[in-house]
Motif scaffolding. Structure first.
Motif, PDB file in Angstrom:
ATOM      1  N   UNK A  58     -37.590 -28.783 -50.461  1.00 39.77           N
ATOM      2  CA  UNK A  58     -37.721 -28.638 -49.020  1.00 39.77           C
ATOM      3  C   UNK A  58     -37.501 -27.179 -48.655  1.00 39.77           C
ATOM      4  N   UNK A  59     -38.454 -26.593 -47.936  1.00 39.15           N
ATOM      5  CA  UNK A  59     -38.344 -25.199 -47.525  1.00 39.15           C
ATOM      6  C   UNK A  59     -39.086 -25.014 -46.205  1.00 39.15           C
ATOM      7  N   UNK A  60     -38.509 -24.231 -45.317  1.00 42.55           N
ATOM      8  CA  UNK A  60     -39.139 -23.916 -44.030  1.00 42.55           C
ATOM      9  C   UNK A  60     -39.543 -25.184 -43.271  1.00 42.55           C
ATOM     10  N   UNK A  61     -38.729 -26.235 -43.383  1.00 45.25           N
ATOM     11  CA  UNK A  61     -38.971 -27.449 -42.633  1.00 45.25           C
ATOM     12  C   UNK A  61     -40.061 -28.346 -43.180  1.00 45.25           C
ATOM     13  N   UNK A  62     -40.570 -28.029 -44.385  1.00 39.57           N
ATOM     14  CA  UNK A  62     -41.612 -28.840 -44.995  1.00 39.57           C
ATOM     15  C   UNK A  62     -41.241 -29.177 -46.441  1.00 39.57           C
TER      16      UNK A  62
ATOM     17  N   UNK B 298     -38.676 -27.056 -63.324  1.00 35.43           N
ATOM     18  CA  UNK B 298     -37.583 -27.259 -62.379  1.00 35.43           C
ATOM     19  C   UNK B 298     -37.770 -26.290 -61.230  1.00 35.43           C
ATOM     20  N   UNK B 299     -37.117 -26.590 -60.110  1.00 35.08           N
ATOM     21  CA  UNK B 299     -37.328 -25.776 -58.931  1.00 35.08           C
ATOM     22  C   UNK B 299     -36.085 -25.753 -58.058  1.00 35.08           C
ATOM     23  N   UNK B 300     -35.939 -24.677 -57.296  1.00 32.46           N
ATOM     24  CA  UNK B 300     -34.860 -24.548 -56.321  1.00 32.46           C
ATOM     25  C   UNK B 300     -35.311 -23.572 -55.249  1.00 32.46           C
ATOM     26  N   UNK B 301     -34.623 -23.595 -54.112  1.00 29.81           N
ATOM     27  CA  UNK B 301     -34.956 -22.733 -52.982  1.00 29.81           C
ATOM     28  C   UNK B 301     -33.823 -21.753 -52.745  1.00 29.81           C
ATOM     29  N   UNK B 302     -34.177 -20.487 -52.589  1.00 31.35           N
ATOM     30  CA  UNK B 302     -33.227 -19.448 -52.207  1.00 31.35           C
ATOM     31  C   UNK B 302     -33.807 -18.735 -51.003  1.00 31.35           C
ATOM     32  N   UNK B 303     -33.150 -18.861 -49.871  1.00 29.73           N
ATOM     33  CA  UNK B 303     -33.676 -18.272 -48.644  1.00 29.73           C
ATOM     34  C   UNK B 303     -34.996 -18.899 -48.258  1.00 29.73           C
ATOM     35  N   UNK B 304     -36.011 -18.083 -48.089  1.00 31.70           N
ATOM     36  CA  UNK B 304     -37.335 -18.588 -47.712  1.00 31.70           C
ATOM     37  C   UNK B 304     -38.290 -18.613 -48.903  1.00 31.70           C
ATOM     38  N   UNK B 305     -37.724 -18.648 -50.127  1.00 29.42           N
ATOM     39  CA  UNK B 305     -38.558 -18.601 -51.319  1.00 29.42           C
ATOM     40  C   UNK B 305     -38.295 -19.803 -52.231  1.00 29.42           C
ATOM     41  N   UNK B 306     -39.382 -20.301 -52.832  1.00 27.40           N
ATOM     42  CA  UNK B 306     -39.324 -21.419 -53.769  1.00 27.40           C
ATOM     43  C   UNK B 306     -39.470 -20.873 -55.186  1.00 27.40           C
ATOM     44  N   UNK B 307     -38.531 -21.202 -56.044  1.00 25.63           N
ATOM     45  CA  UNK B 307     -38.531 -20.743 -57.434  1.00 25.63           C
ATOM     46  C   UNK B 307     -38.923 -21.912 -58.335  1.00 25.63           C
TER      47      UNK B 307
ATOM     48  N   UNK C 297     -42.994 -17.393 -46.131  1.00 21.77           N
ATOM     49  CA  UNK C 297     -43.379 -16.584 -44.972  1.00 21.77           C
ATOM     50  C   UNK C 297     -44.745 -15.929 -45.168  1.00 21.77           C
ATOM     51  N   UNK C 298     -44.990 -15.426 -46.369  1.00 20.80           N
ATOM     52  CA  UNK C 298     -46.265 -14.753 -46.625  1.00 20.80           C
ATOM     53  C   UNK C 298     -47.329 -15.689 -47.186  1.00 20.80           C
ATOM     54  N   UNK C 299     -46.898 -16.824 -47.756  1.00 22.82           N
ATOM     55  CA  UNK C 299     -47.850 -17.746 -48.373  1.00 22.82           C
ATOM     56  C   UNK C 299     -48.364 -17.279 -49.716  1.00 22.82           C
ATOM     57  N   UNK C 300     -47.633 -16.381 -50.363  1.00 26.01           N
ATOM     58  CA  UNK C 300     -48.079 -15.805 -51.625  1.00 26.01           C
ATOM     59  C   UNK C 300     -47.127 -16.153 -52.763  1.00 26.01           C
ATOM     60  N   UNK C 301     -47.712 -16.297 -53.973  1.00 27.57           N
ATOM     61  CA  UNK C 301     -46.943 -16.481 -55.201  1.00 27.57           C
ATOM     62  C   UNK C 301     -46.762 -15.128 -55.892  1.00 27.57           C
ATOM     63  N   UNK C 302     -45.657 -14.989 -56.609  1.00 27.39           N
ATOM     64  CA  UNK C 302     -45.446 -13.818 -57.452  1.00 27.39           C
ATOM     65  C   UNK C 302     -44.815 -14.266 -58.761  1.00 27.39           C
ATOM     66  N   UNK C 303     -45.064 -13.508 -59.818  1.00 27.99           N
ATOM     67  CA  UNK C 303     -44.459 -13.778 -61.119  1.00 27.99           C
ATOM     68  C   UNK C 303     -43.236 -12.882 -61.303  1.00 27.99           C
ATOM     69  N   UNK C 304     -42.162 -13.492 -61.804  1.00 26.37           N
ATOM     70  CA  UNK C 304     -40.934 -12.751 -62.046  1.00 26.37           C
ATOM     71  C   UNK C 304     -40.573 -12.820 -63.526  1.00 26.37           C
ATOM     72  N   UNK C 305     -39.458 -12.209 -63.884  1.00 26.58           N
ATOM     73  CA  UNK C 305     -39.046 -12.180 -65.292  1.00 26.58           C
ATOM     74  C   UNK C 305     -38.926 -13.605 -65.838  1.00 26.58           C
ATOM     75  N   UNK C 306     -39.553 -13.890 -66.974  1.00 25.05           N
ATOM     76  CA  UNK C 306     -39.494 -15.250 -67.533  1.00 25.05           C
ATOM     77  C   UNK C 306     -38.115 -15.583 -68.078  1.00 25.05           C
ATOM     78  N   UNK C 307     -37.859 -16.865 -68.233  1.00 24.32           N
ATOM     79  CA  UNK C 307     -36.626 -17.304 -68.884  1.00 24.32           C
ATOM     80  C   UNK C 307     -36.526 -16.692 -70.279  1.00 24.32           C
TER      81      UNK C 307
END
Length: 217
Positions: free
Chosen positions: A25-29, A79-88, A117-127
Motif C-alpha cells: 500500500x502506497x499513496x493511498x492505493x 519481496x517488497x516494502x514501502x519507504x516514504x513515497x517509494x516502493x522497493x 510521485x513521478x511514476x518512474x522505476x529506477x534500479x538500485x544496488x542489487x542484493x
C-alpha cells in the motif's frame, strides 16, 4: 479497539490472475507487482505460466483497477516494502531454460524502486546474494531482507540478513537468523525486526518459528 461482526465482500477481481506476486500500500492505493501468470487457457502446470513484470493498481475509494507502469524485471517470489513515497521490490527468481533444455527457478538479486510521485522505476544496488522466497520489511527508513532459498545450482535455504540504506545506495550484512528459512514474513516496530514462520527445506518444511533482531541505531 476490537472489531466484531466484520464481513468479507467481493470486489472487482484482478485484471489478470496471478500468483507469487507482491503487494504493498502506497499513496493511498494498493500496488500488485510481478508474479506468474498463465500462458495457456487452463495453465494446469507450473511450466504453463510465465514470470511477469506487470503492475496493477487498486484504488479502494473508487474500487477500480488501473494499469501501472511495468517493473524493469519480470520475476516471482520477490519481496517488497514501502519507504516514504517509494516502493522497493527486491530479490525473487525467474523460471528459465537451462543449458540442458530443462527449466529451473533461478534467483535474482535486483533491487528496483518505484517512485509513486513521478511514476518512474529506477534500479538500485542489487542484493549481495541473490535469493527467492525472502522476507522483507522497512524500519526507520531502511529496507531489511531475510532468508530465502535457491533451487539451482544446488538446493539451499538461507539464514542471511541484509539491510539496505537508500541514502547510500548500499547494503550491509546482518547477523544470520537462528533458523534458515524461506517463505517467511517480516515486520519491524520499535527498533526490532520480527521474522515469522516459513519453511526450512527447499519447497517444504513449514515451521512456526518467531525470531527477533534488535536493530542498532
Amino acid at each position: 479497539m476490537t472489531l466484531r461482526g466484520g464481513e468479507w465482500k467481493t470486489l472487482p477481481a484482478l485484471p489478470v490472475a496471478r500468483g507469487e506476486h507482491v503487494s504493498v500500500t502506497a499513496a493511498g492505493k494498493i500496488y500488485v507487482i510481478g508474479g506468474r501468470v498463465g500462458e495457456t487457457p487452463n495453465a494446469a502446470h507450473y511450466k504453463d505460466h510465465r514470470d511477469t513484470s506487470r503492475v496493477d493498481v487498486f484504488d479502494p475509494n473508487t474500487q477500480t483497477w488501473s494499469r501501472g507502469t511495468d517493473a524493469p524485471t519480470a520475476r516471482n517470489s520477490a519481496a517488497s516494502a514501502v519507504i516514504g513515497d517509494k516502493i522497493y521490490v527486491v530479490g525473487g527468481r525467474q523460471y528459465l531454460e537451462q543449458p540442458n533444455g530443462d527449466a529451473a527457478n533461478v534467483n535474482v538479486a535486483s533491487l528496483e524502486v518505484f517512485n509513486t510521485k513521478t511514476g518512474l522505476w529506477s534500479r538500485k544496488a542489487p542484493m549481495p546474494k541473490a535469493a527467492g522466497g525472502i522476507a522483507a520489511t522497512a524500519l526507520d527508513g531502511r529496507l531489511y531482507v531475510f532468508g530465502g532459498e535457491q533451487w539451482t545450482p544446488t538446493k539451499e535455504v538461507f539464514a542471511s540478513g541484509w539491510v539496505y540504506d537508500p541514502s547510500a545506495d548500499a547494503w550491509e550484512s546482518l547477523p544470520d537468523m537462528k533458523t534458515p528459512r524461506h517463505g517467511a514474513a517480516a515486520g519491524g516496530i520499535a527498533g526490532r525486526i520480527f521474522v515469522f514462520g516459513g519453511a526450512t527445506e527447499t519447497g517444504a518444511g513449514d515451521v512456526a518459528v518467531n525470531e527477533v533482531l534488535a536493530v542498532q541505531p
